[in-house]
Write an enzyme that holds these catalytic residues in place. Structure first.
Site, mmCIF file in Angstrom:
data_model
loop_
_atom_site.group_PDB
_atom_site.id
_atom_site.type_symbol
_atom_site.label_atom_id
_atom_site.label_comp_id
_atom_site.label_asym_id
_atom_site.label_seq_id
_atom_site.Cartn_x
_atom_site.Cartn_y
_atom_site.Cartn_z
ATOM 1 N N THR A 1 -6.084 -1.738 4.431
ATOM 2 C CA THR A 1 -5.624 -2.232 3.028
ATOM 3 C C THR A 1 -4.182 -2.666 3.182
ATOM 4 O O THR A 1 -3.712 -3.684 2.640
ATOM 5 C CB THR A 1 -5.876 -1.286 1.763
ATOM 6 O OG1 THR A 1 -7.126 -1.043 1.932
ATOM 7 C CG2 THR A 1 -5.365 -1.610 0.609
ATOM 8 N N ASN B 1 -17.786 -7.283 6.199
ATOM 9 C CA ASN B 1 -18.092 -5.745 6.256
ATOM 10 C C ASN B 1 -19.596 -5.459 5.365
ATOM 11 O O ASN B 1 -20.008 -4.543 5.639
ATOM 12 C CB ASN B 1 -16.926 -5.355 5.330
ATOM 13 C CG ASN B 1 -16.622 -5.837 4.126
ATOM 14 O OD1 ASN B 1 -16.209 -6.946 3.928
ATOM 15 N ND2 ASN B 1 -16.802 -4.988 2.962
ATOM 16 N N HIS C 1 -9.736 4.325 11.493
ATOM 17 C CA HIS C 1 -10.948 5.050 11.120
ATOM 18 C C HIS C 1 -12.170 4.243 11.075
ATOM 19 O O HIS C 1 -13.050 4.923 11.118
ATOM 20 C CB HIS C 1 -10.655 5.650 9.852
ATOM 21 C CG HIS C 1 -10.904 4.956 8.602
ATOM 22 N ND1 HIS C 1 -12.396 4.801 7.978
ATOM 23 C CD2 HIS C 1 -10.074 3.853 7.936
ATOM 24 C CE1 HIS C 1 -12.085 3.995 7.026
ATOM 25 N NE2 HIS C 1 -10.825 3.563 7.163
ATOM 26 N N THR D 1 8.886 7.208 7.680
ATOM 27 C CA THR D 1 8.775 7.809 9.056
ATOM 28 C C THR D 1 7.218 7.861 9.536
ATOM 29 O O THR D 1 6.393 7.833 8.845
ATOM 30 C CB THR D 1 8.872 9.556 8.596
ATOM 31 O OG1 THR D 1 10.354 9.768 8.095
ATOM 32 C CG2 THR D 1 8.863 10.226 9.906
ATOM 33 N N CYS E 1 -15.495 0.373 -0.333
ATOM 34 C CA CYS E 1 -14.392 0.198 -1.374
ATOM 35 C C CYS E 1 -15.093 -0.328 -2.739
ATOM 36 O O CYS E 1 -14.290 -0.032 -3.572
ATOM 37 C CB CYS E 1 -13.456 -0.879 -0.805
ATOM 38 S SG CYS E 1 -12.548 -0.370 0.621
#
Length: 382
Positions: free
Chosen positions: A70, A149, A200, A236, A323
């Site tokens: 995303t 998808n 993932h 970070t 989603c």
């Protein structure tokens, strides 16, 4: 348990989890710190960047780490649009993109950008002639997913890249989230400028991903701050997640070489068995489709009813994309393919990984047949 929902997310490799734990425990220094402990973390990120770039066939300085698909899609689309808005404000996409692409483009439309949505045929594949008709001199971006998808249809990225050779102002973004590790994509050969992947989806950890940005292509960063990732994505870095992603990608690429034929055999078996069931309508095309996704409807049943019925047998599949699956709206992808709304409402998706077996596929087929019979009895009672 039989897990057939791998397009939603995959089970992380043990080796990827172990890498994350080891790095997070022993190399937790901030990669931006000047001291040696931080430099060790920075070196691990550099090595992971090189490994991922090598698997994608690109240069390491073209890989930017993100939190997943995303963010990568938003970063590519909004970043390119804002950077090149003085060249033009026209963008082209397909009518069946992932929500992270659709919603990003809807937001850009409120900012004065014009978006053209290409239609797809009954197999879920875009009309190349429509792209040729819609593209113009002020087109600055074309964003097309590699593999859908929901249905697994493969888009003709190579042909799109060839068309864009005549339009140097237009950049090509490809959502490669579902394709990586399943269907090879030659980024350089197909003239791809921006390409999104998510860890993932190939047995890495959630919260990590990467965006390829071709050298010489510039985007406006969405996240400003500490100037990490060459000022393209401040914050970070997730050192452990990045190292685990590189490990998972290497293992997945090895699986694709060793077990790609087995994956396709399982899908072929499922397509054949499902196709012989009178109540089933298969939406995934036989050709030009990924080896791990099958989308089909069971006439007379709502998709969520069938999904939960299989769940009671410890078998896990999904409705539309993860989603959107918790919403009751019908699949926009299937509607765009010309599927009747009543049939689209009963559509479910099976998505495989290299961990799945033919024995699981056979158990699944038997379970589908029994579930149809059981649900029909319940409907008659009511």
């Amino acid at each position: 348990m039989i897990y057939f929902d791998n397009s939603a997310t995959t089970q992380p490799y043990k080796e990827a989890v172990d890498s994350f734990v080891k790095v997070s425990s022993n190399y937790f220094g901030n990669p931006s710190s000047l001291h040696g402990f931080g430099e060790k973390a920075e070196r691990l990120i550099m090595q992971a960047r090189e490994q991922i770039a090598d698997h994608l066939g690109v240069r390491s300085n073209e890989i930017y780490f993100t939190s997943g698909g995303t963010e990568g899609n938003n970063m590519a689309i909004k970043g390119a649009a804002l950077m090149y808005r003085n060249r033009g404000r026209h963008i082209i996409t397909s009518s069946i993109e992932h929500p992270s692409v659709k919603e990003a483009l809807l937001q850009l439309e409120t900012l004065g950008f014009e978006v053209s949505y290409l239609p797809v045929d009954s197999y879920g594949i875009i009309d190349i002639t429509a792209l040729e008709r819609e593209i113009r001199e002020d087109t600055i971006l074309v964003s097309i997913m590699h593999i859908n998808n929901e249905t697994g249809s493969i888009q003709p990225i190579g042909k799109i890249g060839d068309i864009l050779k005549s339009y140097p102002k237009a950049h090509l973004h490809v959502d490669y989230v579902q394709g990586i590790g399943k269907v090879p994509l030659n980024i350089a050969e197909h003239q791809i400028d921006l390409c999104t992947i998510s860890s993932h989806k190939f047995h890495g950890l959630k919260g990590t991903g990467a965006l390829f940005i071709r050298d010489g292509v510039h985007i406006s960063p969405l996240l400003s701050g500490g100037n990490q990732e060459n000022k393209m994505r401040s914050g970070t870095e997730n050192t452990g997640g990045i190292v685990a992603m590189a490990k998972a990608l290497r293992m997945t690429m090895e699986e694709m070489k060793a077990n790609g034929g087995q994956l396709l055999s399982i899908k072929t078996y499922l397509m054949k068995e499902l196709g012989e069931m009178e109540e089933v309508i298969i939406h995934t095309p036989v050709e030009h489709a990924a080896p791990h996704i099958i989308n089909f409807s069971i006439k007379g049943f709502k998709a969520e009813v069938f999904v939960h019925a299989l769940e009671e047998k410890d078998i896990y599949i999904s409705t539309t994309s993860a989603c959107s699956s918790k919403h009751t709206s019908v699949s926009g992808t299937l509607i765009c393919m010309g599927v009747a709304e009543k049939i689209a409402k009963s559509a479910v998706r099976v998505s495989l990984s290299y961990k799945n077996t033919m024995d699981e596929a056979k158990i699944f087929v038997t379970a589908v047949k029994k579930t149809i019979i059981q649900l029909r009895k319940v409907m008659k009672v009511k």
